[in-house]
Design a protein around this motif. Structure first.
Motif, mmCIF file in Angstrom:
data_model
loop_
_atom_site.group_PDB
_atom_site.id
_atom_site.type_symbol
_atom_site.label_atom_id
_atom_site.label_comp_id
_atom_site.label_asym_id
_atom_site.label_seq_id
_atom_site.Cartn_x
_atom_site.Cartn_y
_atom_site.Cartn_z
ATOM 1 N N SER A 59 27.674 41.777 44.975
ATOM 2 C CA SER A 59 26.954 41.007 43.965
ATOM 3 C C SER A 59 27.877 40.359 42.941
ATOM 4 C CB SER A 59 25.954 41.910 43.233
ATOM 5 O OG SER A 59 26.625 42.878 42.456
ATOM 6 N N HIS A 60 29.165 40.740 42.959
ATOM 7 C CA HIS A 60 30.139 40.169 42.036
ATOM 8 C C HIS A 60 31.237 39.397 42.773
ATOM 9 C CE1 HIS A 60 28.070 42.759 39.260
ATOM 10 N NE2 HIS A 60 28.844 42.414 38.266
ATOM 11 N N SER A 61 30.982 39.110 44.038
ATOM 12 C CA SER A 61 31.974 38.390 44.844
ATOM 13 C C SER A 61 31.982 36.904 44.505
ATOM 14 C CB SER A 61 31.653 38.583 46.334
ATOM 15 O OG SER A 61 32.365 37.666 47.129
ATOM 16 N N LEU A 62 33.160 36.363 44.305
ATOM 17 C CA LEU A 62 33.281 34.922 44.044
ATOM 18 C C LEU A 62 32.735 34.112 45.211
ATOM 19 C CD1 LEU A 62 36.892 34.793 42.535
ATOM 20 C CD2 LEU A 62 34.720 34.881 41.295
ATOM 21 N N PHE A 63 32.925 34.625 46.422
ATOM 22 C CA PHE A 63 32.455 33.906 47.606
ATOM 23 C C PHE A 63 30.932 33.925 47.694
ATOM 24 C CE2 PHE A 63 36.504 36.104 48.937
ATOM 25 C CZ PHE A 63 37.320 35.013 48.705
ATOM 26 N N ILE A 64 30.341 35.105 47.486
ATOM 27 C CA ILE A 64 28.889 35.240 47.579
ATOM 28 C C ILE A 64 28.206 34.439 46.484
ATOM 29 C CG2 ILE A 64 26.963 36.857 47.450
ATOM 30 C CD1 ILE A 64 28.562 37.072 50.028
ATOM 31 N N LEU A 103 33.744 37.251 35.851
ATOM 32 C CA LEU A 103 35.078 37.191 35.248
ATOM 33 C C LEU A 103 35.130 38.011 33.966
ATOM 34 C CD1 LEU A 103 36.045 33.460 35.854
ATOM 35 C CD2 LEU A 103 36.894 35.479 37.047
ATOM 36 N N LEU A 104 34.056 37.987 33.189
ATOM 37 C CA LEU A 104 34.014 38.838 31.999
ATOM 38 C C LEU A 104 34.046 40.308 32.393
ATOM 39 C CD1 LEU A 104 33.760 39.225 28.963
ATOM 40 C CD2 LEU A 104 31.275 39.009 29.206
ATOM 41 N N LEU A 114 36.016 41.058 42.983
ATOM 42 C CA LEU A 114 35.855 39.602 42.995
ATOM 43 C C LEU A 114 36.019 39.012 44.389
ATOM 44 C CD1 LEU A 114 37.874 38.583 39.779
ATOM 45 C CD2 LEU A 114 35.397 38.894 40.018
ATOM 46 N N PHE A 115 36.806 39.647 45.227
ATOM 47 C CA PHE A 115 37.150 39.052 46.516
ATOM 48 C C PHE A 115 36.441 39.730 47.691
ATOM 49 C CE2 PHE A 115 40.776 38.605 43.598
ATOM 50 C CZ PHE A 115 40.755 37.223 43.450
ATOM 51 N N TRP A 116 35.371 40.491 47.401
ATOM 52 C CA TRP A 116 34.562 41.069 48.469
ATOM 53 C C TRP A 116 34.110 39.937 49.394
ATOM 54 C CZ3 TRP A 116 29.939 40.638 50.857
ATOM 55 C CH2 TRP A 116 29.459 41.731 51.566
ATOM 56 N N PRO A 117 34.156 40.099 50.751
ATOM 57 C CA PRO A 117 34.333 41.343 51.512
ATOM 58 C C PRO A 117 35.774 41.703 51.859
ATOM 59 C CG PRO A 117 33.736 39.586 52.995
ATOM 60 C CD PRO A 117 33.749 38.977 51.611
ATOM 61 N N LEU A 118 36.746 41.023 51.279
ATOM 62 C CA LEU A 118 38.129 41.417 51.504
ATOM 63 C C LEU A 118 38.364 42.798 50.894
ATOM 64 C CD1 LEU A 118 39.913 38.026 50.690
ATOM 65 C CD2 LEU A 118 39.073 38.856 52.893
#
Length: 347
Positions: A59-64, A103-104, A114-118
């Motif tokens: 839910s906090h992934s930049l990609f998603i 980001l906050l 931030l980089f999920w699913p990595l």
């Protein structure tokens, strides 16, 4: 960051970009959208460590969230098109509301994936306490101003000003973090301390007094550093109990916790239980994430299959007062070793 601050941030961002056309509704839309990533707290991931370490995941992934912004902008255009502003502006607004939220969060100590699913470790810049009034107040004033005065057909300069002030404050917290670490590293070099890890974070509800943790083998040092200190910081040595971690070599929960926290953990043998504490969050001796991962049996330690989070005491107002006084006065120092000893008792 706390949900109220995230709602205020989302409302301010949306009002600054779409307030001229959406009016006060921009505040409502932005507040709702700004809290959306945190709705993953309702998901049961299996046990307490899973709930902790999977929160701020997908839910906090930049990609998603970037993909979600595209979908929401397209959907909003389909349901309620507005010719006064472009689809690009709508997408940018939604995207910025979502991005500023995560980001906050990354500025806090918790850890944001931030980089999920990595499988990259969570991002935790650790320069802002999870509740910081100095960051939130400008946003609150901006939202109150927008609710009272209105934002439609206006240039919401108050919103842009609040965002600028809050952003400058984040820069100040990063400067404070660097200040604290540099002062502690100078003492480490003078004392010949070879640390395997150094972690710093602000003390509760402020960014003037910093807590620095230095891990060295089976113990760790804690130190407090204020912007107003005139003398070098004092490093207090505290047992870490790392030898107990060998009993957890087969524990998937422990491996997950190590990955999530970067190994900033403490181990205690209390009441025939092996307790593991995340030292990053809270304050010395008062840490909200503490778990019993194993129990003692006749032959050694037996892993606990279903891990629960140990209950946390309510905040000690007297200690908070002492922390506030420590900001301005370096002496007498706070009894960190005594506070840390609180972890030697059952939760």
């Amino acid at each position: 960051m706390d949900s109220i601050t995230q709602a205020l941030l989302g409302a301010t961002v949306q009002a600054s970009l779409l307030g001229r056309w959406q009016g006060r509704k921009a505040l409502l839309y932005g507040a709702a959208l700004g809290t959306l990533p945190d709705l993953d707290v309702v998901i049961d991931y299996g046990d307490a460590i899973a709930d902790m370490t999977y929160h701020r995941g997908f839910s906090h992934s930049l990609f998603i969230l970037s993909s979600l912004a595209v979908a929401l902008a397209w959907l909003a255009r389909r349901i309620r098109p507005d010719p006064n502003y472009s689809s690009r502006r709508l997408f940018l607004t939604i995207w910025l509301v979502l991005m500023t939220h995560v980001l906050l969060d990354a500025f806090t100590s918790y850890g944001t994936q931030l980089f999920w699913p990595l499988t990259a470790p969570p991002v935790a810049w650790s320069s802002v306490f999870i509740i910081d009034p100095l960051y939130s107040v400008p946003l609150l004033l901006a939202v109150l101003s927008g609710m009272i005065v209105g934002v439609k057909d206006r240039r919401p300069r108050w919103a842009a000003s609040a965002l600028m002030l809050s952003s400058l404050y984040l820069g100040f917290t990063l400067a404070g973090k660097q200040m604290a670490e540099q002062r502690v590293e100078a003492v480490m070099n003078a004392q010949g301390i070879q640390a395997s890890q150094l972690f710093s974070t602000p003390t509760p509800f402020n960014s003037l007094l910093w807590r620095v943790i230095v891990i060295e083998d089976d113990h760790y040092y804690e130190s407090l550093v204020s912007w107003f200190d005139e003398q070098p910081p004092k490093l207090v040595s505290i047992p870490r109990g790392e030898r107990l971690a060998t009993a957890l070599s087969e524990s998937r929960q422990h491996a997950r916790l190590q990955w999530f926290t970067g190994g900033v953990l403490r181990y205690d043998d209390v009441g025939d239980q092996l307790l593991v504490t995340d030292l990053r969050l809270g304050m010395t001796g008062f840490h909200p994430f503490r778990f019993a991962l194993a129990e003692r049996n006749g032959e050694g330690w037996e892993l606990i299959p279903f891990v629960e989070r140990l209950p946390t005491e309510h905040a000690n107002l007297y200690r908070l007062k002492q922390i506030w006084q420590r900001i301005w006065q370096q002496q007498p120092g706070l009894p960190l070793a005594e506070w840390a000893a609180d972890l030697d008792r059952p939760g």
